[in-house]
Design a protein around this motif. Structure first.
Motif, PDB file in Angstrom:
ATOM      1  N   VAL A 109       0.628  -1.118   0.310  1.00 35.60           N
ATOM      2  CA  VAL A 109      -0.108   0.818  -0.081  1.00 35.60           C
ATOM      3  C   VAL A 109       0.950   1.269  -0.167  1.00 35.60           C
ATOM      4  O   VAL A 109       1.961   0.809   1.089  1.00 35.60           O
ATOM      5  CB  VAL A 109      -1.085   0.067   1.297  1.00 35.60           C
ATOM      6  N   ASP A 110       0.490   2.196  -0.965  1.00 33.15           N
ATOM      7  CA  ASP A 110       1.482   3.227  -1.563  1.00 33.15           C
ATOM      8  C   ASP A 110       0.836   4.548  -0.373  1.00 33.15           C
ATOM      9  O   ASP A 110       0.056   5.266   0.196  1.00 33.15           O
ATOM     10  CB  ASP A 110       1.437   3.637  -2.650  1.00 33.15           C
ATOM     11  N   GLU A 111       1.801   5.138   0.728  1.00 37.20           N
ATOM     12  CA  GLU A 111       1.571   6.513   1.859  1.00 37.20           C
ATOM     13  C   GLU A 111       1.559   7.678   0.937  1.00 37.20           C
ATOM     14  O   GLU A 111       1.126   8.317   1.923  1.00 37.20           O
ATOM     15  CB  GLU A 111       2.729   5.622   3.363  1.00 37.20           C
ATOM     16  N   SER A 112       2.212   7.885  -0.180  1.00 37.13           N
ATOM     17  CA  SER A 112       2.033   9.243  -0.262  1.00 37.13           C
ATOM     18  C   SER A 112       0.553   9.242  -1.154  1.00 37.13           C
ATOM     19  O   SER A 112       0.651  10.485  -1.581  1.00 37.13           O
ATOM     20  CB  SER A 112       2.956   9.204  -1.509  1.00 37.13           C
ATOM     21  N   ASP A 113       0.144   8.604  -1.236  1.00 31.59           N
ATOM     22  CA  ASP A 113      -1.265   8.463  -2.390  1.00 31.59           C
ATOM     23  C   ASP A 113      -2.593   9.185  -1.513  1.00 31.59           C
ATOM     24  O   ASP A 113      -2.830   7.985  -1.698  1.00 31.59           O
ATOM     25  CB  ASP A 113      -1.371   7.823  -3.154  1.00 31.59           C
ATOM     26  N   HIS A 247       7.055   8.586 -15.225  1.00 33.19           N
ATOM     27  CA  HIS A 247       5.314   9.236 -14.776  1.00 33.19           C
ATOM     28  C   HIS A 247       4.840  10.216 -13.647  1.00 33.19           C
ATOM     29  O   HIS A 247       3.552  10.763 -12.968  1.00 33.19           O
ATOM     30  CB  HIS A 247       4.370   7.454 -14.916  1.00 33.19           C
ATOM     31  N   SER A 248       5.941   9.811 -12.063  1.00 32.77           N
ATOM     32  CA  SER A 248       5.501  10.351 -11.143  1.00 32.77           C
ATOM     33  C   SER A 248       5.965  12.216 -11.693  1.00 32.77           C
ATOM     34  O   SER A 248       6.389  12.456 -10.126  1.00 32.77           O
ATOM     35  CB  SER A 248       6.459   9.450  -9.765  1.00 32.77           C
ATOM     36  N   PHE A 249       6.599  12.313 -12.079  1.00 37.77           N
ATOM     37  CA  PHE A 249       7.490  13.589 -12.403  1.00 37.77           C
ATOM     38  C   PHE A 249       6.566  14.904 -13.091  1.00 37.77           C
ATOM     39  O   PHE A 249       6.655  15.175 -14.039  1.00 37.77           O
ATOM     40  CB  PHE A 249       8.204  13.305 -13.434  1.00 37.77           C
TER      41      PHE A 249
HETATM   42  O1  INS Z   1       1.519   8.984  -4.639  1.00 39.81           O
HETATM   43  C1  INS Z   1       1.492   8.874  -5.900  1.00 39.81           C
HETATM   44  C2  INS Z   1       1.905   7.521  -6.164  1.00 39.81           C
HETATM   45  O2  INS Z   1       3.202   7.278  -5.058  1.00 39.81           O
HETATM   46  C3  INS Z   1       2.281   6.919  -7.536  1.00 39.81           C
HETATM   47  O3  INS Z   1       3.005   5.491  -7.638  1.00 39.81           O
HETATM   48  C4  INS Z   1       3.090   8.580  -8.612  1.00 39.81           C
HETATM   49  O4  INS Z   1       3.479   7.550  -9.805  1.00 39.81           O
HETATM   50  C5  INS Z   1       2.824   9.474  -7.920  1.00 39.81           C
HETATM   51  O5  INS Z   1       3.223  10.675  -8.895  1.00 39.81           O
HETATM   52  C6  INS Z   1       2.388   9.773  -6.634  1.00 39.81           C
HETATM   53  O6  INS Z   1       2.212  11.372  -6.270  1.00 39.81           O
END
Ligand code: INS
Ligand code: FE2
Ligand code: FE2
Length: 312
Positions: A109-113, A247-249
């Protein structure tokens, strides 16, 4: 289904080999017009907020996201990125197929999202299925979508169990000034590179137009998956690798900053990244895709563009 898809891709590869005069597109493959209706982007995410809302820090999740970016901005330095690229570029952690890696993401699970708290395998399939619906002929794009976040396995113990700030979140170049377009930019103040003269100017260690290939990006799942795909000899088109690496840039593809570092090839590939981004972001939802049902189609694409086992 597979037969049809094979046919389409053969066509698009022939297209790529033609000269720009033959194609009449000025030298690059332009995203083809879609055969179905435009992807219908929802206005709000599963929490009822707008997508990528980083300002409204009321919920616990959003506070966690802000803390994530504080850590990321402090720790991602030029030297850190160089060390990580060197270490993970060895690809000596594991051998497995692309599909085995997708299954590993079931536990991530991605905590930044702020927009998704589902296991990442759902995000992969949601993105891939949404783009497949609108671009049925571009099978390389379906596969790119399926694998674009596989680098998040870096969070798992078998891959060194890297902290979230070294794996996920938006990315940015290191070795030159941190542009205010990055979310929560204020936390870069505590990044040592911010006070290092060779790194804190517009071009920093780079030169104008040097091409993004020559730029070190903050370390995480994008650059890692790019290295894995490239060094294992994928036959995905260049635009697919570009999507994976950048893709995250968001400072580039959303805010339009750092364009002075791009070259002509980057500008061509960026068009596909713009297409991709819409699906990556707005397909996030609580509605699960049936993994087993989708498996045969994606396995056929994996076999077409990747070796059976890859080094990770
Ligand atoms: O939180 C999200 C997540 O980590 C994605 O995988 C990433 O591609 C995004 O740029 C980011 O904002
Ligand atoms: Fe990602
Ligand atoms: Fe994603």
């Amino acid at each position: 289904m597979t037969v049809l898809v094979e046919h389409y891709v053969t066509d698009s590869r022939i297209e790529e080999k033609k000269t720009k005069e033959e194609r009449g597109d000025g030298g690059f493959m332009v995203p083809k017009s879609k055969e179905t209706d435009e992807f219908d982007a929802p206005d709000i995410n599963f929490l009822g907020h707008s997508f990528r809302d980083y300002e409204n820090g009321e919920s616990e999740r959003q506070q966690g996201v802000e803390e994530f970016y504080r850590m990321q901005h402090i720790h991602q330095t030029y030297d850190f990125v160089k060390d990580m690229r060197k270490e993970y570029g060895k690809l000596n952690k594991m051998e497995m197929s692309i599909w085995e890696c997708c299954e590993l993401l079931n536990n991530v699970v991605d905590e930044s999202d702020p927009d998704l708290d589902e296991p990442q395998i759902q995000h992969l399939l949601q993105t891939a299925e949404a783009i497949r619906k609108d671009y049925p002929n571009e099978d390389w794009l379906h596969l790119t979508a399926l694998i674009h976040d596989l680098g998040k396995v870096l969070l798992l113990p078998e891959f060194g169990g890297l902290p979230q700030w070294a794996v996920v979140g938006d990315t940015f170049p290191v070795g030159c000034t941190f542009d205010p377009a990055s979310i929560h930019h204020k936390y870069f103040k505590e990044n040592p590179d911010n006070n290092t003269p060779k790194y804190n100017t517009k071009n920093g260690v780079y030169s104008e137009g040097c091409g993004l290939d020559n730029v070190l990006m903050s370390w995480g799942h994008d650059d890692y998956m790019y290295l894995v795909a490239k060094q294992n000899g994928t036959t995905l088109p260049h635009a697919g690798l570009f999507i994976i690496r950048y893709h995250s840039f968001y400072p580039l593809h959303k805010a339009g900053t750092y364009t002075h570092l791009m070259n002509d090839e980057d500008r061509e590939d960026l068009k596909w990244l713009h297409v991709f981004n819409k699906y990556d972001l707005y397909s996030k939802s609580k509605v699960h895709v049936d993994v087993e049902q989708m498996k045969p189609y994606y396995i056929s694409l994996i076999n077409k563009y990747f070796p059976a086992k890859l080094k990770w």
